[in-house]
Every structure is written in C-alpha cells, then in structure tokens.
Design an enzyme around this catalytic site. Structure first.
Site, PDB file in Angstrom:
ATOM      1  N   PRO A   2       0.830  -1.208   0.000  1.00  9.55           N
ATOM      2  CA  PRO A   2       0.000   0.000   0.000  1.00  9.55           C
ATOM      3  C   PRO A   2       0.863   1.256   0.000  1.00  9.55           C
ATOM      4  CG  PRO A   2      -0.180  -1.176   2.090  1.00  9.55           C
ATOM      5  CD  PRO A   2       0.625  -2.029   1.193  1.00  9.55           C
ATOM      6  N   GLU A   3       0.442   2.243  -0.752  1.00  9.54           N
ATOM      7  CA  GLU A   3       1.151   3.510  -0.813  1.00  9.54           C
ATOM      8  C   GLU A   3       0.349   4.544  -0.022  1.00  9.54           C
ATOM      9  OE1 GLU A   3       2.394   4.391  -4.888  1.00  9.54           O
ATOM     10  OE2 GLU A   3       2.308   2.275  -5.381  1.00  9.54           O
ATOM     11  N   ARG A 125       2.681 -13.242   4.631  1.00  5.42           N
ATOM     12  CA  ARG A 125       4.114 -13.407   4.363  1.00  5.42           C
ATOM     13  C   ARG A 125       5.024 -12.851   5.463  1.00  5.42           C
ATOM     14  NH1 ARG A 125       5.053 -11.759  -1.789  1.00  5.42           N
ATOM     15  NH2 ARG A 125       7.136 -12.530  -1.299  1.00  5.42           N
TER      16      ARG A 125
END
Ligand SMILES: [Zn+2]
Length: 286
Positions: A2-3, A125
């Site tokens: 996400p930015e 992850r």
C-alpha cells in the site's frame, strides 16, 4: 505494498473505530513482527488509550496515552481487522485472507480493548512490523523521510532541492526514494510521471525547471484524487462493508501495458526502470 492513499484510507477508517479505546491485552504470536523490545512494546500499549491515529509515509501511527506511539507497517501482505464487541468486522489492508474469522492462522498481533472490541494484525508473508517508540523520539525515527506530499511542507522549492541531491539517478528512482518525497510507490510514481509527461527513465539532472514544476503539480493532484477514491483496491484495501478503493478503475497508465494512451492513442509500454516495472507512453512522455 500500500502507498500513501491506501494507508491514508486505512488511517481514516481506523480513526473511527479505535480512537479512545483502552488497550487491555496484547497478544503477540510471532516475535519477529515486533521490532525492538517486546517488553517495551507491551508496556507502551497495555493500559494505554489510543488518542489518535496518524500516518507518516506508508506507516500507520497509533498515538498512545502512555507517551509512546505504536508504528505499524503493512508491507506486502499486512492486514488490519477491527472487530466490534458484536462481531462486526472492518478490514484495512490486503484483502488476500478471508476474514470471516479472526483470529486465524495468519493473525500475529492482537490488541484487545476494554469495551470487548479488538484489532487483529494478519500477515500471510510476515514482512509487516509493529514497533513502539516514545513519542519524543518519533522525529528521530522518521528523520530519513522526506516531506509528506499532501502537507504544506511539500513545496516546489523543497521538491526541487531534494531532486538536486539525486541528479544522476532516474526520475522514477527519485520518486521511489522516500527521502525525496514520502509515501510514493510504484503505482503513483508511474501515474505522476504520466500526468507530467515525463519518461520514467529521464535523468533527474536533465529536467528543466518547468518540468520539475509540472511533476510537483502532478504528484499533488494524483495523490489527492487517489485519496478521494479511497486508494487502489486491487492489492491494498477492502473494508468490512465491501466498499473498495476505486482508483484502480481510474488509473491512467499503471498496469495498462498494451492499452491505448488517452492523450495520443499510442499503446503503453512497460519497461524496467529503477528495478521496477514502469508503465509509460513512448509518444507523449519525454
Ligand atoms: Zn500518449
């Protein structure tokens, strides 16, 4: 990952649910997801109220009445799920994991609040992290970050000065450099360069003043529109009511390889610049 627009969207939603909540218990199932001392982490959180949720670059900041802040970075697959006492779920982050039940096998950090609600951090992850630091040390922790592009600290002069330090690199690499401007990643770098009509591979030193000014304006406008659209949903955000960020449908160039440029009809290319897949129009980006 996400930015800025996606993390800002999560920040706004979390604010509605967790501000004012008292942390009663902290459960950590994977020590490596806590940076720094776990004892400090627990001390910072347990018995503290969340006073504000803020953001710096791509990091969420839970401000606490203990004088500490808890930093949260979602990285590649992190997801925050808030569950009310009645069982209602609100999700922010990667919608990869089914969240019909929390906690689940990917839940590694849980904050349980005194009103029976809880905040769960899932991460398939395990690249994300949490970290508690004293509020007084936050500026030091963030010293490497450039200005927030949607704040008044980000001006054409500041941007120009930051680019001067990166003259030999490509403009794509400079935009991804968090010390130049904070919060931009691959998607919004490509979108901004398209709006400014600049090739991702251009050397920073070759930019004329007018081009730097156009890029400054493009960054601000692309990020504002993306925040208003609640970000890009394909990899970053879906909430408990099924609302998704809509920037993905509105994106101009990112991920549109082989599609026609709206300005000139030329088919978009994808090349690797700064180690990242970069999308651009060979006709109208110079
Ligand atoms: Zn074009």
């Amino acid at each position: 990952m996400p930015e800025l627009p996606e993390v800002e969207t999560i920040r706004r939603d979390l604010t509605k649910h967790v501000v004012g909540k008292l942390v009663q218990r902290v459960e950590v199932r994977k020590a490596k997801l806590i940076q720094g001392s776990r004892a400090v982490f627990r001390r910072a959180l347990i018995g503290a109220r969340i006073t504000r949720v803020s953001r710096r670059a791509k990091q969420l900041i839970l401000e606490l009445s203990s004088g500490y802040v808890a930093l949260v970075h979602l990285k590649m697959t992190g997801q925050l799920v808030w569950r009310s006492r009645g069982g209602m779920l609100t999700v922010g982050g990667h919608p990869i994991i089914s969240v019909n039940t929390v906690p689940n096998k990917f839940t590694y950090v849980t904050l349980r609040f005194s009103d029976g609600s809880a905040l769960f951090f899932n991460d398939v992850r395990q690249f994300g992290y949490w970290r508690a630091v004293p509020l007084a040390e936050l500026a030091v922790v963030h010293a490497h970050l450039g200005p927030e592009p949607l704040s008044s600290a980000f001006t054409p002069q500041v941007f120009w000065a930051a680019l001067q330090r990166r003259g030999r690199t490509t403009i794509k690499a400079a935009l991804l450099d968090q010390s130049v401007v904070a919060g931009i990643g691959n998607i919004y770098a490509d979108e901004s360069l398209y709006v400014a009509r600049l090739r991702p591979s251009r050397r920073v030193a070759s930019l004329r003043t007018v081009e730097t000014a156009a890029l400054f304006r493009a960054i601000c406008s692309v990020l504002r529109k993306a925040v208003a659209a609640r970000g890009t949903s394909f990899n970053s955000y879906v909430d408990g009511l099924g609302r998704q960020g809509t920037y993905w449908e509105r994106r101009l160039v990112y991920g549109r390889t082989g599609e026609a440029c709206r300005r000139c009809g030329t088919l978009f290319k994808r090349t690797v610049v700064a180690g990242r897949g970069s999308h651009w129009c060979a006709h109208c980006q110079h």
